[in-house]
Every structure is written in C-alpha cells, then in structure tokens.
Design a protein around this motif. Structure first.
Motif, short mmCIF file in Angstrom:
data_model
loop_
_atom_site.label_atom_id
_atom_site.label_comp_id
_atom_site.label_asym_id
_atom_site.label_seq_id
_atom_site.Cartn_x
_atom_site.Cartn_y
_atom_site.Cartn_z
N MET B 1 26.84 -52.58 -120.96
CA MET B 1 26.37 -53.90 -120.54
C MET B 1 27.53 -54.77 -120.00
N LEU B 2 28.71 -54.68 -120.66
CA LEU B 2 29.84 -55.49 -120.18
C LEU B 2 30.31 -55.03 -118.81
N GLU B 3 30.20 -53.74 -118.53
CA GLU B 3 30.57 -53.24 -117.20
C GLU B 3 29.60 -53.81 -116.16
N LYS B 4 28.31 -53.86 -116.50
CA LYS B 4 27.32 -54.40 -115.57
C LYS B 4 27.58 -55.89 -115.32
N ILE B 5 27.94 -56.60 -116.38
CA ILE B 5 28.24 -58.04 -116.24
C ILE B 5 29.47 -58.24 -115.36
N LYS B 6 30.44 -57.36 -115.48
CA LYS B 6 31.62 -57.44 -114.60
C LYS B 6 31.21 -57.21 -113.14
N GLN B 7 30.35 -56.23 -112.90
CA GLN B 7 29.93 -55.95 -111.52
C GLN B 7 29.15 -57.13 -110.93
N ILE B 8 28.30 -57.76 -111.73
CA ILE B 8 27.53 -58.93 -111.24
C ILE B 8 28.49 -60.09 -110.94
N THR B 9 29.49 -60.27 -111.81
CA THR B 9 30.49 -61.33 -111.61
C THR B 9 31.24 -61.11 -110.29
N LEU B 10 31.63 -59.87 -110.03
CA LEU B 10 32.33 -59.55 -108.77
C LEU B 10 31.41 -59.73 -107.57
N GLN B 11 30.14 -59.35 -107.74
CA GLN B 11 29.19 -59.49 -106.62
C GLN B 11 28.95 -60.97 -106.29
N ASN B 12 28.83 -61.80 -107.33
CA ASN B 12 28.64 -63.23 -107.08
C ASN B 12 29.83 -63.81 -106.31
N LEU B 13 31.02 -63.37 -106.68
CA LEU B 13 32.23 -63.84 -105.99
C LEU B 13 32.21 -63.36 -104.54
N ARG B 14 31.80 -62.14 -104.33
CA ARG B 14 31.76 -61.57 -102.98
C ARG B 14 30.77 -62.34 -102.10
N TYR B 15 29.59 -62.65 -102.65
CA TYR B 15 28.60 -63.42 -101.89
C TYR B 15 29.15 -64.81 -101.52
N ALA B 16 29.75 -65.47 -102.49
CA ALA B 16 30.29 -66.81 -102.23
C ALA B 16 31.36 -66.75 -101.16
N GLU B 17 32.18 -65.69 -101.19
CA GLU B 17 33.22 -65.49 -100.18
C GLU B 17 32.60 -65.29 -98.80
N GLN B 18 31.60 -64.41 -98.71
CA GLN B 18 30.99 -64.12 -97.41
C GLN B 18 30.34 -65.37 -96.82
N MET B 19 29.62 -66.13 -97.66
CA MET B 19 28.95 -67.34 -97.16
C MET B 19 29.98 -68.32 -96.60
N LEU B 20 31.05 -68.55 -97.37
CA LEU B 20 32.05 -69.53 -96.95
C LEU B 20 32.75 -69.07 -95.67
N LEU B 21 33.19 -67.81 -95.62
CA LEU B 21 33.94 -67.33 -94.45
C LEU B 21 33.05 -67.31 -93.21
N GLN B 22 31.77 -66.93 -93.37
CA GLN B 22 30.88 -66.89 -92.22
C GLN B 22 30.58 -68.30 -91.72
N ASP B 23 30.45 -69.25 -92.64
CA ASP B 23 30.21 -70.63 -92.19
C ASP B 23 31.44 -71.23 -91.51
N VAL B 24 32.62 -70.95 -92.03
CA VAL B 24 33.83 -71.43 -91.34
C VAL B 24 33.88 -70.79 -89.95
N GLY B 25 33.60 -69.50 -89.87
CA GLY B 25 33.63 -68.79 -88.59
C GLY B 25 32.70 -69.40 -87.55
N ALA B 26 31.57 -69.97 -88.03
CA ALA B 26 30.57 -70.53 -87.11
C ALA B 26 30.89 -71.96 -86.69
N MET B 27 32.02 -72.50 -87.17
CA MET B 27 32.35 -73.90 -86.87
C MET B 27 33.58 -74.00 -85.96
#
Lengths: 160, 160
Positions: B1-27
């Motif tokens: 379960m802790l491994e799964k929680i780590k993967q979700i934590t990393l995925q949330n960070l990855r999504y936040a990164e993609q959203m921010l970088l793509q929005d900066v790219g569009a400006m």
C-alpha cells in the motif's frame, strides 16, 4: 501509518476549504458575479462547480451513485441564477464541504485506498480528495488573482 | 500500500508539472511579464517562487539544508531580471521539477512518511509534495485566468 495518511488527507481538505471560504468571504457580490475580459468565468460559476464536485464525490464515498452531471459532458457548469448570490453560494459550499468531510471521515483508513467508480475511471477516495484539494486550490488562486486585480493584495487566510 | 501511495504522490506531482509547463508554454512573454491592475504579481515572479520551492524541497528530501530563503521572511519573491524571460523561466522550472521528482523517487515508500525539517516545522515528504502540488495548482489557476482575461479560453493540458 494508514491512519496518519487519512488524517493528513482530511487536514489538506480542511485547509483548502478554509482558504476558499475565507477568500469568498473577503470578496463582494460584484466581484463574484463578474465575467472579466475575453473569456473568464464568473467566480459564482466555478464555486458552483466546486460545490457540485464535493457533493458528487461524497455520494461515491458513501457507496451511492450521484447520477448524471447536471450539465453537458465536456462543458463547465454555469451557476443557476439563485446561486449567483454570495450568501447562498457560501451556504452551498459549506454544506458540500461538510458532506465531503463527513463521507471521508466515515471511510476506514484502509477503505480510503479502495477503488471507486468516478467519471470514466476507478479511483480511490485518497486519490479523489487529492484531486479535489488541487482543484479547490486552482480556483482559490483565481479568487486571489481577482482580489489583487482590484487592488486587494492582502492574505485573507487564517488557520487558527 | 505504501508503494502505491508513493506512486500516486509522484503522479500528482507529474500532473501538476505538466499543467503548469503547458500553460506557460501557451503564454507570451508579454503576458508572463505583466503585473495587471492594482496588486497582482507578474507570472514570472510566482513561477520563480515555484522553482525555488521545488529546489528547496528536493534538497530537504536529499537530507541537505537548502540554506536561508533568498528573499525576506514574510515576503513573496520577485524574479531576478534574467529570469523574466520565457525560455529561462521554463528551463528553471523544468530543472527544478526534475530535481524534486528525482528526490521523491529516491525515498523509500516508508521514508516518504518520515518527518523532515521544513520552514518552522517538521513535515514528511508526503505532506510536502501534497503542499507543492496544491501550490502549483493555485498558480496554474492564475495562469489560466490570465489566458482567459486575454480571450484564450482553451484548455492547454495534454496528459497523453
């Protein structure tokens, strides 16, 4: 450890709730009702969206089907006329947060990690609350930006 | 379960990164460099803040002391002149995300929940990444609001 993770999940939700409610409280009806510039949504529209998301997640956590979304797929919701009112918008938000918090608290630390149907996929309540917190922060950033556009650069958050 | 929680934590960070970088790219540089209305910060200022936060958290996760903040306590940072440039701001952001992602991945699923010194308190990397994701979403909401103010109502996120 799972109990601690549940408490952190609830605390993150509580902080996101406090920030959003305090920022709405610091704004006028005119600010909340205004669609500015070319393509912005009214704050009332996205506050309505946040309330609906809280309610629909809470239903899933209770094992209920929240039914179809009350707005077309792929579109953002528009607040009904009666919710373009500061007190009513705040009331719907508060009630929806009470519901989501209670539904999260009612899950055992283990059940928080079991998959539930949501949208087109399956996600745990742990993942969904994480998504809700990010989504609430996203819109809270917009409220703060609107405050600053109108010259209000103060921080309206008080977690005491 | 802790491994799964780590993967979700990393995925949330990855999504936040993609959203921010793509929005900066569009400006445009003009959008990113503009302080609008009464009291708003330039997007370059808060993107610099996000980069610094990523770097400083990554240092803590590696067991290092990131040293004092390079701006006064209780104030928000202002981007140095050379980082008021779209390509340089994006480069600093990308590098800081790479660093935070690597430092999070390097922690064991158990170590992710051990307290670390941060600011005035002690928080686990799990809590800190959750805070970073909310903070990144908060500023991404502001970027999207600025796009919409200028008539751009498109969604610039692509998670494929």
């Amino acid at each position: 450890m799972l109990e601690k993770i549940k408490q952190i999940t609830l605390q993150n939700l509580r902080y996101a709730e406090q920030m959003l409610l305090q920022d709405v409280g610091a704004m006028s009806h005119a600010q909340l009702n205004q669609s500015r510039g070319g393509a912005t949504r009214k704050p009332y529209d996205f506050l309505y969206e946040c309330s609906l998301m809280n309610q629909r997640m809470a239903a899933r956590f209770r094992g209920e089907d929240p039914g179809p979304r009350p707005y077309p797929e792929g579109e953002f919701p528009t607040a009904p006329e009666e919710l373009c009112d500061k007190e009513r918008a705040l009331q719907m938000l508060r009630t929806s947060f009470d519901e989501l918090r209670a539904a999260t608290e009612a899950l055992s630390p283990e059940a928080l990690h079991q998959p539930l149907p949501y949208g087109q996929g399956q996600y745990s309540a742990f993942e969904l609350v994480g998504f809700a917190v990010s989504h609430l922060s996203y819109h809270d950033g917009q409220l703060n930006y609107i405050q600053a556009l109108d010259g209000d650069g103060a921080v309206h958050w008080d977690f005491s």
